[in-house]
Every structure is written in C-alpha cells, then in structure tokens.
Design a protein around this motif. Structure first.
Motif, PDB file in Angstrom:
ATOM      1  N   TYR A   1       2.112 155.187  11.071  1.00  0.00           N
ATOM      2  CA  TYR A   1       1.495 153.767  11.445  1.00  0.00           C
ATOM      3  C   TYR A   1       0.120 153.814  10.692  1.00  0.00           C
ATOM      4  O   TYR A   1      -0.758 154.701  10.684  1.00  0.00           O
ATOM      5  N   MET A   2      -0.132 152.599   9.839  1.00  0.00           N
ATOM      6  CA  MET A   2      -1.260 152.597   9.261  1.00  0.00           C
ATOM      7  C   MET A   2      -2.477 151.801   9.961  1.00  0.00           C
ATOM      8  O   MET A   2      -3.562 151.547   9.704  1.00  0.00           O
ATOM      9  N   THR A   3      -2.235 151.226  11.072  1.00  0.00           N
ATOM     10  CA  THR A   3      -2.936 150.417  11.964  1.00  0.00           C
ATOM     11  C   THR A   3      -2.493 150.425  13.538  1.00  0.00           C
ATOM     12  O   THR A   3      -1.410 150.998  13.936  1.00  0.00           O
ATOM     13  N   SER A   4      -3.333 150.259  14.270  1.00  0.00           N
ATOM     14  CA  SER A   4      -2.992 150.512  15.779  1.00  0.00           C
ATOM     15  C   SER A   4      -2.685 149.002  16.308  1.00  0.00           C
ATOM     16  O   SER A   4      -3.375 147.992  15.821  1.00  0.00           O
ATOM     17  N   GLY A   5      -1.999 149.049  17.475  1.00  0.00           N
ATOM     18  CA  GLY A   5      -1.616 147.611  18.137  1.00  0.00           C
ATOM     19  C   GLY A   5      -1.011 146.869  17.200  1.00  0.00           C
ATOM     20  O   GLY A   5      -0.397 147.085  16.145  1.00  0.00           O
ATOM     21  N   GLY A   6      -0.919 145.832  17.880  1.00  0.00           N
ATOM     22  CA  GLY A   6       0.252 144.753  17.049  1.00  0.00           C
ATOM     23  C   GLY A   6       1.533 145.151  16.864  1.00  0.00           C
ATOM     24  O   GLY A   6       1.768 146.323  16.184  1.00  0.00           O
ATOM     25  N   GLY A   7       2.406 144.575  17.258  1.00  0.00           N
ATOM     26  CA  GLY A   7       3.899 144.423  16.747  1.00  0.00           C
ATOM     27  C   GLY A   7       4.256 145.873  17.726  1.00  0.00           C
ATOM     28  O   GLY A   7       3.706 146.362  18.525  1.00  0.00           O
ATOM     29  N   PRO A   8       6.001 145.631  17.701  1.00  0.00           N
ATOM     30  CA  PRO A   8       6.495 146.620  18.691  1.00  0.00           C
ATOM     31  C   PRO A   8       6.399 148.030  18.163  1.00  0.00           C
ATOM     32  O   PRO A   8       6.246 148.495  17.006  1.00  0.00           O
ATOM     33  N   PRO A   9       6.688 149.010  19.213  1.00  0.00           N
ATOM     34  CA  PRO A   9       6.889 150.387  18.866  1.00  0.00           C
ATOM     35  C   PRO A   9       8.177 150.749  17.965  1.00  0.00           C
ATOM     36  O   PRO A   9       9.244 149.793  18.061  1.00  0.00           O
ATOM     37  N   THR A  10       8.424 151.774  17.519  1.00  0.00           N
ATOM     38  CA  THR A  10       9.521 152.267  16.772  1.00  0.00           C
ATOM     39  C   THR A  10      10.304 152.819  17.939  1.00  0.00           C
ATOM     40  O   THR A  10       9.929 153.668  18.377  1.00  0.00           O
ATOM     41  N   LEU A  11      11.649 152.348  18.089  1.00  0.00           N
ATOM     42  CA  LEU A  11      12.719 153.241  18.938  1.00  0.00           C
ATOM     43  C   LEU A  11      13.578 153.932  18.027  1.00  0.00           C
ATOM     44  O   LEU A  11      14.220 153.178  16.920  1.00  0.00           O
ATOM     45  N   VAL A  12      13.981 155.131  18.378  1.00  0.00           N
ATOM     46  CA  VAL A  12      14.908 155.894  17.788  1.00  0.00           C
ATOM     47  C   VAL A  12      16.123 156.425  18.893  1.00  0.00           C
ATOM     48  O   VAL A  12      15.580 156.880  19.961  1.00  0.00           O
ATOM     49  N   PHE A  13      17.045 156.212  18.457  1.00  0.00           N
ATOM     50  CA  PHE A  13      18.486 156.329  19.390  1.00  0.00           C
ATOM     51  C   PHE A  13      19.200 157.438  18.955  1.00  0.00           C
ATOM     52  O   PHE A  13      19.216 157.581  17.697  1.00  0.00           O
ATOM     53  N   ASP A  14      19.753 157.974  19.862  1.00  0.00           N
ATOM     54  CA  ASP A  14      20.520 159.318  19.552  1.00  0.00           C
ATOM     55  C   ASP A  14      22.023 159.043  19.330  1.00  0.00           C
ATOM     56  O   ASP A  14      23.023 159.598  19.292  1.00  0.00           O
ATOM     57  N   ARG A  15      21.911 157.756  18.310  1.00  0.00           N
ATOM     58  CA  ARG A  15      23.341 157.263  18.062  1.00  0.00           C
ATOM     59  C   ARG A  15      23.349 157.490  16.401  1.00  0.00           C
ATOM     60  O   ARG A  15      22.632 157.086  15.727  1.00  0.00           O
ATOM     61  N   CYS A  16      24.411 158.331  16.019  1.00  0.00           N
ATOM     62  CA  CYS A  16      24.516 158.829  14.672  1.00  0.00           C
ATOM     63  C   CYS A  16      25.499 157.605  13.977  1.00  0.00           C
ATOM     64  O   CYS A  16      26.412 156.989  14.709  1.00  0.00           O
ATOM     65  N   TYR A  17      25.242 157.574  12.956  1.00  0.00           N
ATOM     66  CA  TYR A  17      26.183 156.474  12.026  1.00  0.00           C
ATOM     67  C   TYR A  17      27.457 156.856  11.921  1.00  0.00           C
ATOM     68  O   TYR A  17      28.353 156.087  11.946  1.00  0.00           O
ATOM     69  N   ALA A  18      27.842 158.084  11.943  1.00  0.00           N
ATOM     70  CA  ALA A  18      29.160 158.529  12.079  1.00  0.00           C
ATOM     71  C   ALA A  18      30.016 158.382  13.456  1.00  0.00           C
ATOM     72  O   ALA A  18      31.162 158.520  13.617  1.00  0.00           O
ATOM     73  N   ASN A  19      29.180 158.018  14.472  1.00  0.00           N
ATOM     74  CA  ASN A  19      29.787 157.879  15.804  1.00  0.00           C
ATOM     75  C   ASN A  19      30.716 156.492  15.803  1.00  0.00           C
ATOM     76  O   ASN A  19      30.147 155.575  15.286  1.00  0.00           O
ATOM     77  N   ASN A  20      31.667 156.744  16.568  1.00  0.00           N
ATOM     78  CA  ASN A  20      32.377 155.578  16.792  1.00  0.00           C
ATOM     79  C   ASN A  20      31.923 154.764  18.062  1.00  0.00           C
ATOM     80  O   ASN A  20      31.363 155.338  18.990  1.00  0.00           O
ATOM     81  N   ASP A  21      31.538 153.473  17.837  1.00  0.00           N
ATOM     82  CA  ASP A  21      30.680 152.646  18.723  1.00  0.00           C
ATOM     83  C   ASP A  21      31.513 152.711  20.231  1.00  0.00           C
ATOM     84  O   ASP A  21      30.829 152.439  21.202  1.00  0.00           O
ATOM     85  N   ASP A  22      32.590 153.077  20.153  1.00  0.00           N
ATOM     86  CA  ASP A  22      33.316 153.042  21.576  1.00  0.00           C
ATOM     87  C   ASP A  22      33.386 154.451  22.173  1.00  0.00           C
ATOM     88  O   ASP A  22      34.038 154.449  23.382  1.00  0.00           O
ATOM     89  N   VAL A  23      32.656 155.316  21.601  1.00  0.00           N
ATOM     90  CA  VAL A  23      32.593 156.733  22.283  1.00  0.00           C
ATOM     91  C   VAL A  23      31.085 156.956  22.344  1.00  0.00           C
ATOM     92  O   VAL A  23      30.268 156.226  21.705  1.00  0.00           O
ATOM     93  N   ASP A  24      30.717 157.805  23.188  1.00  0.00           N
ATOM     94  CA  ASP A  24      29.396 158.246  23.451  1.00  0.00           C
ATOM     95  C   ASP A  24      28.459 157.310  23.620  1.00  0.00           C
ATOM     96  O   ASP A  24      27.913 156.629  22.490  1.00  0.00           O
ATOM     97  N   ALA A  25      28.056 156.988  24.717  1.00  0.00           N
ATOM     98  CA  ALA A  25      26.911 156.099  25.116  1.00  0.00           C
ATOM     99  C   ALA A  25      25.456 156.561  24.658  1.00  0.00           C
ATOM    100  O   ALA A  25      25.366 157.961  24.503  1.00  0.00           O
ATOM    101  N   ILE A  26      24.389 155.960  24.392  1.00  0.00           N
ATOM    102  CA  ILE A  26      23.287 156.563  23.855  1.00  0.00           C
ATOM    103  C   ILE A  26      22.761 156.862  25.253  1.00  0.00           C
ATOM    104  O   ILE A  26      22.568 156.374  26.417  1.00  0.00           O
ATOM    105  N   LYS A  27      22.220 158.353  24.927  1.00  0.00           N
ATOM    106  CA  LYS A  27      21.581 159.021  25.993  1.00  0.00           C
ATOM    107  C   LYS A  27      20.079 159.370  26.010  1.00  0.00           C
ATOM    108  O   LYS A  27      19.663 159.516  27.042  1.00  0.00           O
ATOM    109  N   ARG A  28      19.625 159.156  24.808  1.00  0.00           N
ATOM    110  CA  ARG A  28      18.285 159.245  24.642  1.00  0.00           C
ATOM    111  C   ARG A  28      17.782 158.124  23.744  1.00  0.00           C
ATOM    112  O   ARG A  28      18.290 157.898  22.659  1.00  0.00           O
TER     113      ARG A  28
END
Length: 133
Positions: free
Chosen positions: A63-90
C-alpha cells in the motif's frame, strides 16, 4: 533505477530464494477510486490460449497510501480447486495503510471488493509485484 524499481528489487530479493537467480518480477502501480474484483493472478495470455495458464511464484501488494478504498482479501481457495468441493475456510484481510506489505500464495483467490470500502474519499494506491520463476 527509479525508486519504484528499487522497491521491486527489494521485494524480489526478499521473496525469491537466495540460491537462485532464475526469478524475475512484473510490477505495476494501481490507482483506483473503487475496489478490485476477486481474481487469480496468472499469465493471462497462456490462460486464454491453453487453459489455466501459469502462476507467479508469489503475489504481493504494497500500500502506497492509507485509508480510502477497501482492504485486500485473500481466500484459501486455489485455482485448481473444483468450485463444488472444499468451502473457503480462511480469509485474510489487509487494510490499506501506507507501507503495509502483503505476500501470499500465488494460487489464492483475492481482490478488494468495493463492499468493504473504508471510505475516506481518497483513492486506493497499491504497488503490485508478482515474482515469477
């Protein structure tokens, strides 16, 4: 080199293994008044041509600035995962504060949804560096 190029080199040296010189970095400065859609970092040309494509060694957001705009969210969902398997846990959340540096598994789903905007009326300025092998 300019200051941004020196930052790229510092980020590359910090995240790439010291035993190898076969790493490089792509980088860009992003200024947004709104959020960033949820996505995966990948080689877009390979993905369009051959399917999933390849992924960077590590993805980073500084981050180059403070405030303004939303935070970055990172989900433990990998690209290779099938969307019907494994719920996002973190979900990890990084708030836009000048100097905050976030690095995460290149395969993880991430973004900065406008819904989570912290307001403030200022733009969200991030320095994005992806390390490639």
């Amino acid at each position: 080199p300019c200051d941004l190029e020196r930052m790229v080199l510092a980020i590359l040296k910090h995240h790439a293994p010291s035993s190898s010189d076969n790493y490089g970095a792509e980088w860009w400065l992003q200024t947004r008044p709104e959020g960033v859609d949820i996505h995966y970092d990948k080689d877009e040309t390979l993905a369009e041509t051959f399917g999933p494509g390849s992924f960077p060694y590590v993805s980073t957001v500084t981050y180059m600035t403070s405030g303004g705009g939303p935070p970055t969210l990172v989900f433990d969902r990998c690209y290779a995962n099938n969307d019907d398997v494994d719920a996002i846990k973190r979900v990890w959340m990084s708030h836009p504060r000048a100097g905050n540096h976030l690095a995460f598994d290149r395969r993880f789903l991430h973004g900065a949804p406008s819904f989570f905007s912290e307001g403030g009326g200022s733009e969200r300025v991030t320095f994005l560096v992806n390390i490639w092998k």
